[in-house]
Design a protein around this motif. Structure first.
Motif, PDB file in Angstrom:
ATOM      1  N   ARG A 116       0.836  -1.210   0.000  1.00  0.00           N
ATOM      2  CA  ARG A 116       0.000   0.000   0.000  1.00  0.00           C
ATOM      3  C   ARG A 116       0.866   1.254   0.000  1.00  0.00           C
ATOM      4  NH1 ARG A 116      -3.170  -1.629   4.766  1.00  0.00           N
ATOM      5  NH2 ARG A 116      -2.800   0.494   5.459  1.00  0.00           N
ATOM      6  N   GLY A 117       2.002   1.211   0.712  1.00  0.00           N
ATOM      7  CA  GLY A 117       2.909   2.355   0.723  1.00  0.00           C
ATOM      8  C   GLY A 117       3.496   2.640  -0.649  1.00  0.00           C
ATOM      9  N   TYR A 118       3.966   1.613  -1.335  1.00  0.00           N
ATOM     10  CA  TYR A 118       4.500   1.809  -2.689  1.00  0.00           C
ATOM     11  C   TYR A 118       3.396   2.290  -3.633  1.00  0.00           C
ATOM     12  CZ  TYR A 118       8.908  -0.497  -1.437  1.00  0.00           C
ATOM     13  OH  TYR A 118      10.118  -0.818  -0.871  1.00  0.00           O
ATOM     14  N   ASP A 119       2.203   1.723  -3.516  1.00  0.00           N
ATOM     15  CA  ASP A 119       1.090   2.156  -4.363  1.00  0.00           C
ATOM     16  C   ASP A 119       0.764   3.626  -4.130  1.00  0.00           C
ATOM     17  OD1 ASP A 119       0.920  -0.412  -5.428  1.00  0.00           O
ATOM     18  OD2 ASP A 119      -0.833  -0.992  -4.225  1.00  0.00           O
ATOM     19  N   ALA A 120       0.735   4.041  -2.852  1.00  0.00           N
ATOM     20  CA  ALA A 120       0.467   5.445  -2.530  1.00  0.00           C
ATOM     21  C   ALA A 120       1.544   6.338  -3.144  1.00  0.00           C
ATOM     22  CB  ALA A 120       0.385   5.642  -1.015  1.00  0.00           C
ATOM     23  N   TRP A 121       2.793   5.920  -3.016  1.00  0.00           N
ATOM     24  CA  TRP A 121       3.919   6.672  -3.582  1.00  0.00           C
ATOM     25  C   TRP A 121       3.736   6.866  -5.083  1.00  0.00           C
ATOM     26  CZ3 TRP A 121       8.172   8.875  -1.399  1.00  0.00           C
ATOM     27  CH2 TRP A 121       9.196   9.217  -2.261  1.00  0.00           C
ATOM     28  N   ASN A 122       3.421   5.774  -5.764  1.00  0.00           N
ATOM     29  CA  ASN A 122       3.313   5.816  -7.218  1.00  0.00           C
ATOM     30  C   ASN A 122       2.160   6.674  -7.717  1.00  0.00           C
ATOM     31  OD1 ASN A 122       5.604   4.273  -7.630  1.00  0.00           O
ATOM     32  ND2 ASN A 122       4.472   2.356  -7.738  1.00  0.00           N
ATOM     33  N   ARG A 123       1.134   6.864  -6.909  1.00  0.00           N
ATOM     34  CA  ARG A 123       0.030   7.733  -7.335  1.00  0.00           C
ATOM     35  C   ARG A 123       0.169   9.154  -6.776  1.00  0.00           C
ATOM     36  NH1 ARG A 123      -2.598   4.181  -3.784  1.00  0.00           N
ATOM     37  NH2 ARG A 123      -3.293   5.302  -1.927  1.00  0.00           N
ATOM     38  N   GLY A 124       1.310   9.433  -6.091  1.00  0.00           N
ATOM     39  CA  GLY A 124       1.570  10.779  -5.605  1.00  0.00           C
ATOM     40  C   GLY A 124       0.853  11.126  -4.320  1.00  0.00           C
ATOM     41  N   ASP A 125       0.469  10.131  -3.544  1.00  0.00           N
ATOM     42  CA  ASP A 125      -0.278  10.337  -2.304  1.00  0.00           C
ATOM     43  C   ASP A 125       0.675  10.328  -1.111  1.00  0.00           C
ATOM     44  OD1 ASP A 125      -2.030  10.308  -0.159  1.00  0.00           O
ATOM     45  OD2 ASP A 125      -3.088   8.488  -0.784  1.00  0.00           O
ATOM     46  N   LEU A 126       1.303  11.479  -0.846  1.00  0.00           N
ATOM     47  CA  LEU A 126       2.258  11.581   0.245  1.00  0.00           C
ATOM     48  C   LEU A 126       1.598  11.260   1.583  1.00  0.00           C
ATOM     49  CD1 LEU A 126       5.064  12.291   1.329  1.00  0.00           C
ATOM     50  CD2 LEU A 126       4.382  14.695   1.287  1.00  0.00           C
ATOM     51  N   ALA A 127       0.402  11.760   1.810  1.00  0.00           N
ATOM     52  CA  ALA A 127      -0.305  11.469   3.063  1.00  0.00           C
ATOM     53  C   ALA A 127      -0.543   9.975   3.214  1.00  0.00           C
ATOM     54  CB  ALA A 127      -1.622  12.235   3.117  1.00  0.00           C
ATOM     55  N   GLY A 128      -0.843   9.301   2.118  1.00  0.00           N
ATOM     56  CA  GLY A 128      -1.042   7.857   2.152  1.00  0.00           C
ATOM     57  C   GLY A 128       0.219   7.106   2.536  1.00  0.00           C
ATOM     58  N   VAL A 129       1.374   7.617   2.138  1.00  0.00           N
ATOM     59  CA  VAL A 129       2.655   7.031   2.536  1.00  0.00           C
ATOM     60  C   VAL A 129       2.889   7.278   4.028  1.00  0.00           C
ATOM     61  CG1 VAL A 129       5.167   7.147   2.264  1.00  0.00           C
ATOM     62  CG2 VAL A 129       3.699   7.254   0.238  1.00  0.00           C
ATOM     63  N   LEU A 130       2.713   8.522   4.443  1.00  0.00           N
ATOM     64  CA  LEU A 130       3.030   8.907   5.823  1.00  0.00           C
ATOM     65  C   LEU A 130       2.136   8.237   6.855  1.00  0.00           C
ATOM     66  CD1 LEU A 130       3.801  12.675   5.249  1.00  0.00           C
ATOM     67  CD2 LEU A 130       5.431  10.821   5.648  1.00  0.00           C
ATOM     68  N   GLU A 131       0.902   7.930   6.488  1.00  0.00           N
ATOM     69  CA  GLU A 131       0.018   7.287   7.462  1.00  0.00           C
ATOM     70  C   GLU A 131       0.460   5.865   7.782  1.00  0.00           C
ATOM     71  OE1 GLU A 131      -3.548   5.653   4.512  1.00  0.00           O
ATOM     72  OE2 GLU A 131      -3.929   7.341   5.842  1.00  0.00           O
ATOM     73  N   LEU A 132       1.340   5.304   6.969  1.00  0.00           N
ATOM     74  CA  LEU A 132       1.801   3.937   7.165  1.00  0.00           C
ATOM     75  C   LEU A 132       3.122   3.850   7.925  1.00  0.00           C
ATOM     76  CD1 LEU A 132       0.919   2.591   3.615  1.00  0.00           C
ATOM     77  CD2 LEU A 132      -0.426   2.358   5.720  1.00  0.00           C
ATOM     78  N   VAL A 133       3.691   4.999   8.296  1.00  0.00           N
ATOM     79  CA  VAL A 133       4.972   4.981   9.013  1.00  0.00           C
ATOM     80  C   VAL A 133       4.796   5.492  10.441  1.00  0.00           C
ATOM     81  CG1 VAL A 133       6.324   5.207   6.889  1.00  0.00           C
ATOM     82  CG2 VAL A 133       5.803   7.238   8.219  1.00  0.00           C
TER      83      VAL A 133
END
Length: 182
Positions: free
Chosen positions: A57-74
């Motif tokens: 999900r983190g890589y998918d968020a990254w690839n679609r430009g969803d920084l918030a989606g990446v950060l919510e997983l860390v």
């Protein structure tokens, strides 16, 4: 123009430049981009493969430009360690530092994405074999580099990522032994 490796040109990893702003529907919390409810990660027994799903999900968020989606997983105390062979490799020690780092990278790259080659789980570790593909902002040169990311997971969040160029070294770090190829 053909692909060249990041290492051949002394370049480092960079995300999409449009990750500078919160996507629609996302909120800024405490000065950093975060998804609504980002601090409400459930704890308790985890299901087999759950850590792989979180990393994916983190890589998918990254690839679609969803920084918030990446950060919510860390995790708030998330550590990011680039491969030691990468010139000027960055190390960060909090989610806020990670966010600042990611936002700052857009000035060098027009595009940046990950192509997952394989994901494997070993206890609380997830080993991700990834191909990073990017295009330089100023030069337009396309670059590619293969990395192995070893993610340490805790309470359904990433608390550490260490990147390797040497797949065998990453596999040893994850405790998978030298004989278990990815």
């Amino acid at each position: 123009m053909g692909l060249v490796t990041l290492v051949d040109h002394g370049l480092t990893f960079v995300p999409h430049p449009w990750m500078r702003h919160s996507p629609p529907g996302r909120a800024r919390v405490g000065g950093s981009v975060a998804a609504e409810g980002a601090n409400r990660i459930e704890s308790g027994p985890r299901m087999p493969g759950e850590n792989i799903d979180i990393v994916r999900r983190g890589y998918d968020a990254w690839n679609r430009g969803d920084l918030a989606g990446v950060l919510e997983l860390v995790d708030p105390s998330f550590e990011w360690h680039e491969a030691s062979e990468v010139p000027g490799g960055v190390h960060v020690y909090t989610r806020e530092q990670f966010e600042s780092y990611l936002v700052s990278l857009g000035r060098h790259w027009e595009t940046f994405r990950f192509e997952l080659q394989e994901l494997r789980e070993a206890g609380d570790l997830v080993v991700a074999d990834v191909l990073e593909l990017a295009r330089g902002r100023a030069s337009g040169v396309e670059v590619a580099q293969r990395f192995v990311h070893v993610w340490t997971m805790r309470d359904r969040r990433a608390c550490r990522m260490k990147a390797y160029l040497d797949k065998d070294e990453a596999i040893r770090e994850a405790g998978l032994g030298g004989g278990q190829a990815m």
